[in-house]
Design a protein around this motif. Structure first.
Motif, mmCIF file in Angstrom:
data_model
loop_
_atom_site.group_PDB
_atom_site.id
_atom_site.type_symbol
_atom_site.label_atom_id
_atom_site.label_comp_id
_atom_site.label_asym_id
_atom_site.label_seq_id
_atom_site.Cartn_x
_atom_site.Cartn_y
_atom_site.Cartn_z
ATOM 1 N N PHE A 1 0.845 -1.193 0.000
ATOM 2 C CA PHE A 1 0.000 0.000 0.000
ATOM 3 C C PHE A 1 0.875 1.236 0.000
ATOM 4 O O PHE A 1 1.765 1.370 0.846
ATOM 5 C CB PHE A 1 -0.914 0.016 1.223
ATOM 6 N N THR A 2 0.663 2.127 -0.958
ATOM 7 C CA THR A 2 1.448 3.353 -1.041
ATOM 8 C C THR A 2 0.651 4.490 -0.426
ATOM 9 O O THR A 2 -0.381 4.908 -0.962
ATOM 10 C CB THR A 2 1.796 3.691 -2.503
ATOM 11 N N ALA A 3 1.123 5.000 0.708
ATOM 12 C CA ALA A 3 0.439 6.084 1.414
ATOM 13 C C ALA A 3 0.842 7.448 0.876
ATOM 14 O O ALA A 3 0.024 8.367 0.831
ATOM 15 C CB ALA A 3 0.734 6.009 2.911
ATOM 16 N N VAL A 4 2.109 7.588 0.501
ATOM 17 C CA VAL A 4 2.619 8.827 -0.089
ATOM 18 C C VAL A 4 3.318 8.440 -1.383
ATOM 19 O O VAL A 4 4.251 7.628 -1.373
ATOM 20 C CB VAL A 4 3.591 9.556 0.860
ATOM 21 N N ALA A 5 2.863 9.000 -2.504
ATOM 22 C CA ALA A 5 3.230 8.461 -3.822
ATOM 23 C C ALA A 5 4.196 9.338 -4.615
ATOM 24 O O ALA A 5 4.153 9.364 -5.832
ATOM 25 C CB ALA A 5 1.962 8.226 -4.631
ATOM 26 N N GLY A 6 5.083 10.062 -3.917
ATOM 27 C CA GLY A 6 6.072 10.874 -4.617
ATOM 28 C C GLY A 6 5.688 12.338 -4.617
ATOM 29 O O GLY A 6 5.067 12.817 -5.570
ATOM 30 N N ILE A 7 6.024 13.056 -3.558
ATOM 31 C CA ILE A 7 5.615 14.462 -3.430
ATOM 32 C C ILE A 7 6.842 15.358 -3.275
ATOM 33 O O ILE A 7 7.884 14.938 -2.756
ATOM 34 C CB ILE A 7 4.644 14.671 -2.247
ATOM 35 N N ASP A 8 6.700 16.588 -3.720
ATOM 36 C CA ASP A 8 7.758 17.590 -3.627
ATOM 37 C C ASP A 8 7.205 18.822 -2.907
ATOM 38 O O ASP A 8 6.126 19.303 -3.254
ATOM 39 C CB ASP A 8 8.243 18.030 -5.019
ATOM 40 N N ASN B 1 -9.411 11.956 4.579
ATOM 41 C CA ASN B 1 -8.820 10.816 5.284
ATOM 42 C C ASN B 1 -8.112 9.899 4.293
ATOM 43 O O ASN B 1 -8.639 9.613 3.210
ATOM 44 C CB ASN B 1 -9.903 10.029 6.020
ATOM 45 N N GLY B 2 -6.921 9.440 4.662
ATOM 46 C CA GLY B 2 -6.170 8.540 3.800
ATOM 47 C C GLY B 2 -5.406 9.221 2.689
ATOM 48 O O GLY B 2 -4.846 8.548 1.823
ATOM 49 N N ALA B 3 -5.336 10.560 2.712
ATOM 50 C CA ALA B 3 -4.644 11.283 1.640
ATOM 51 C C ALA B 3 -3.130 11.195 1.760
ATOM 52 O O ALA B 3 -2.420 11.418 0.784
ATOM 53 C CB ALA B 3 -5.078 12.745 1.626
ATOM 54 N N GLY B 4 -2.621 10.895 2.952
ATOM 55 C CA GLY B 4 -1.173 10.817 3.161
ATOM 56 C C GLY B 4 -0.615 11.911 4.045
ATOM 57 O O GLY B 4 0.602 12.001 4.237
ATOM 58 N N LYS B 5 -1.475 12.736 4.623
ATOM 59 C CA LYS B 5 -1.023 13.861 5.456
ATOM 60 C C LYS B 5 -0.266 13.378 6.695
ATOM 61 O O LYS B 5 0.860 13.808 6.949
ATOM 62 C CB LYS B 5 -2.214 14.712 5.906
ATOM 63 N N ARG C 1 1.233 29.173 3.544
ATOM 64 C CA ARG C 1 1.138 28.352 2.334
ATOM 65 C C ARG C 1 0.616 26.989 2.742
ATOM 66 O O ARG C 1 0.755 26.575 3.893
ATOM 67 C CB ARG C 1 2.497 28.202 1.634
ATOM 68 N N LEU C 2 0.055 26.277 1.776
ATOM 69 C CA LEU C 2 -0.437 24.938 2.082
ATOM 70 C C LEU C 2 -0.471 24.099 0.818
ATOM 71 O O LEU C 2 -0.410 24.612 -0.303
ATOM 72 C CB LEU C 2 -1.828 25.001 2.722
ATOM 73 N N VAL C 3 -0.541 22.800 1.033
ATOM 74 C CA VAL C 3 -0.734 21.868 -0.066
ATOM 75 C C VAL C 3 -2.001 21.083 0.191
ATOM 76 O O VAL C 3 -2.373 20.840 1.341
ATOM 77 C CB VAL C 3 0.462 20.895 -0.236
ATOM 78 N N LYS D 1 -5.015 10.956 -2.318
ATOM 79 C CA LYS D 1 -4.497 9.657 -2.768
ATOM 80 C C LYS D 1 -2.969 9.646 -2.820
ATOM 81 O O LYS D 1 -2.356 9.110 -3.732
ATOM 82 C CB LYS D 1 -5.080 9.290 -4.136
ATOM 83 N N GLY D 2 -2.350 10.257 -1.807
ATOM 84 C CA GLY D 2 -0.899 10.206 -1.685
ATOM 85 C C GLY D 2 -0.140 11.194 -2.532
ATOM 86 O O GLY D 2 1.092 11.185 -2.529
ATOM 87 N N LEU D 3 -0.844 12.068 -3.248
ATOM 88 C CA LEU D 3 -0.198 13.039 -4.132
ATOM 89 C C LEU D 3 -0.604 14.456 -3.749
ATOM 90 O O LEU D 3 -1.660 14.678 -3.160
ATOM 91 C CB LEU D 3 -0.590 12.777 -5.591
ATOM 92 N N ILE D 4 0.230 15.425 -4.095
ATOM 93 C CA ILE D 4 -0.115 16.827 -3.937
ATOM 94 C C ILE D 4 -0.842 17.273 -5.199
ATOM 95 O O ILE D 4 -0.299 17.197 -6.301
ATOM 96 C CB ILE D 4 1.141 17.684 -3.706
ATOM 97 N N VAL D 5 -2.078 17.748 -5.036
ATOM 98 C CA VAL D 5 -2.881 18.159 -6.194
ATOM 99 C C VAL D 5 -2.933 19.673 -6.350
ATOM 100 O O VAL D 5 -3.375 20.176 -7.388
ATOM 101 C CB VAL D 5 -4.311 17.589 -6.112
ATOM 102 N N ALA D 6 -2.492 20.419 -5.334
ATOM 103 C CA ALA D 6 -2.438 21.879 -5.439
ATOM 104 C C ALA D 6 -1.535 22.410 -4.339
ATOM 105 O O ALA D 6 -1.406 21.809 -3.266
ATOM 106 C CB ALA D 6 -3.828 22.493 -5.319
ATOM 107 N N CYS D 7 -0.914 23.571 -4.609
ATOM 108 C CA CYS D 7 -0.009 24.181 -3.646
ATOM 109 C C CYS D 7 -0.065 25.691 -3.819
ATOM 110 O O CYS D 7 -0.145 26.192 -4.948
ATOM 111 C CB CYS D 7 1.411 23.669 -3.842
ATOM 112 N N GLY D 8 -0.036 26.434 -2.725
ATOM 113 C CA GLY D 8 -0.015 27.889 -2.803
ATOM 114 C C GLY D 8 -0.521 28.508 -1.524
ATOM 115 O O GLY D 8 -0.780 27.826 -0.530
ATOM 116 N N THR D 9 -0.659 29.828 -1.522
ATOM 117 C CA THR D 9 -1.288 30.502 -0.398
ATOM 118 C C THR D 9 -2.789 30.242 -0.459
ATOM 119 O O THR D 9 -3.326 29.886 -1.517
ATOM 120 C CB THR D 9 -1.040 32.013 -0.447
#
Length: 320
Positions: free
Chosen positions: A23-30, A45-49, A210-212, A216-224
Motif C-alpha cells: 500500500f502506497t500512502a505517499v506516492a512521490g511528493i515535492d 482521510n487517507g490522503a497521506g497527510k 502556504r499549504l498543499v 491519494k498520496g499526491l499533492i494536487v495543489a499548492c499555494g497561499t
C-alpha cells in the motif's frame, strides 16, 4: 532566500505487509517550507497527510525519494532532528495522574535539560498557555481546550525550531479554537516554524501562509490560501435551495442555460439539498436565475472559500 527548514523531493512511503498487496500512502511528493512560516497539509482521510508528518518527525522511514529536515537526514540523523523539533499529536497523551506543571517538567527531562532550565521554561510555558493558575491541578480535571494548550506548551519545552501539529483543534468548541489560534499565531510571530494538518478550512485560512492539498498520496495543489481560491474557484458562490420535488427540474434548467454559462467563472454543482452556482459576480447569476422563472426558497451569495477549493479538488465522496 534562506535554506528550507524541510525539503522533500519525490518523497514516498509504501507499506509492505507480510501478506497481501503493498500500500502506497505517499506516492512521490515535492515541497519546501521556510523558517517562520506556517505550512499546512490538507486532504481527506487517507490522503497521506499524517504519514508525511510521521516521516518529517522521524517516526516513520521514507521508502523512496529524498527528505531533509533542518538540513539533516531523518534516516541517519533522527535523534538530532527530534531534539530540535516539537510534536503535537492528535491525541494529547498527557499523564492524567500528574499535575499540569509536572507534565511539562517530566517531558523536559526526556531532552536531558537541567532541572533549573526546565523549571524556568515550565513557568514561561504555563504563562504562554494561559494555565498558570492551573499549575498544580491534575490533568484529568482540565477541559479539552486546556489539555490541548498544555500539549502545545509541553511540545515547546526544548525550544524547538520547528513544531508539527496534527489536527490541533479537533473536538474543541469555537472559543477554545480561537484561543489556540492566537497562541499559534504568537509562536509564528516569535519565529517558530509550524507544520499543520487540519480538517477545518477556516483554520487553514487563518493560520497557514502556504499549504498543499493532498489526495491519494499526491499533492494536487499548492499555494497561499488566496492563490488557491483564485486558481480553483470563482470569486463568489450562489447557494440556491428549492423544494425537494423542484430540485431536479431546476438543476436541469440551470445546467442547460447558455446565458448562465457565459458568466465569468461559471460552474453549477447540484447537491442533495441545494444547488451551487459559481460565478465571479453572484448578483448576475441570481438575476439570471430569476429571469429563467425559477423561485428558490432561499438564495445566498457568499465569497468562495478554501472549503470550495478543497471539495473541488478532492470531491465530496465520504472517505472512511
Amino acid at each position: 532566500m534562506t535554506a528550507p527548514m524541510v525539503r522533500a523531493a519525490g518523497l514516498r512511503k509504501t507499506y509492505e505487509p507480510k501478506r497481501g498487496n503493498s500500500f502506497t500512502a505517499v506516492a512521490g511528493i515535492d515541497f519546501e517550507l521556510y523558517r517562520g512560516e506556517c505550512f499546512g497539509f490538507l486532504g481527506p482521510n487517507g490522503a497521506g497527510k499524517s504519514t508525511t508528518m510521521r516521516m518529517i518527525s522521524c517516526v516513520s522511514t521514507p521508502t523512496g525519494g529524498r527528505l531533509e529536515v533542518l538540513g539533516l537526514d531523518p534516516v541517519t540523523q533522527g535523534q538530532q532532528i527530534r531534539s530540535r523539533i516539537g510534536v503535537v499529536p492528535q491525541d494529547d497523551a498527557l499523564d492524567l495522574e500528574l499535575s499540569v506543571a509536572e507534565n511539562i517538567l517530566l517531558y523536559g527531562r526526556y531532552f536531558g535539560l537541567p532541572k533549573a532550565t526546565i523549571r524556568e521554561r515550565t513557568t514561561q510555558l504555563l504563562q504562554f498557555a494561559q494555565l498558570t493558575e492551573k499549575a498544580s491541578a491534575r490533568v484529568d480535571a482540565l477541559s479539552g481546550g486546556m489539555r490541548r494548550r498544555l500539549t502545545i506548551a509541553r511540545s515547546l519545552v526544548n525550544s524547538p525550531e520547528l513544531v508539527l501539529l496534527d489536527e490541533p483543534t479537533t473536538g474543541l468548541d469555537p472559543q477554545a479554537r480561537h484561543v489556540l489560534w492566537e497562541r499559534l499565531f504568537r509562536l509564528k510571530q516569535d519565529g517558530v516554524t509550524l507544520i499543520l494538518t487540519t480538517h477545518y478550512m477556516d483554520e487553514a485560512e487563518q493560520l497557514c501562509d502556504r499549504l498543499v492539498v493532498m489526495d491519494k498520496g499526491l499533492i494536487v495543489a499548492c499555494g497561499t490560501p488566496l492563490e488557491l481560491i483564485q486558481s480553483h474557484a470563482a470569486r463568489e458562490v450562489l447557494e440556491l435551495r428549492f423544494g425537494f420535488d423542484d430540485m431536479p427540474a431546476a438543476a436541469k434548467v440551470l445546467a442547460d442555460d447558455p446565458a448562465l454559462g457565459r458568466l465569468p467563472g461559471h460552474r453549477v454543482e447540484t447537491l442533495p439539498d441545494r444547488i451551487l452556482v459559481y460565478a465571479d459576480q453572484g448578483e448576475d447569476a441570481l438575476r439570471e436565475v430569476h429571469r429563467l422563472g425559477l423561485t428558490p426558497i432561499t438564495a445566498l451569495i457568499r465569497r468562495s472559500s478554501l472549503e470550495d477549493v478543497f471539495l473541488a479538488l478532492t470531491g465530496r465522496t465520504l472517505v472512511d
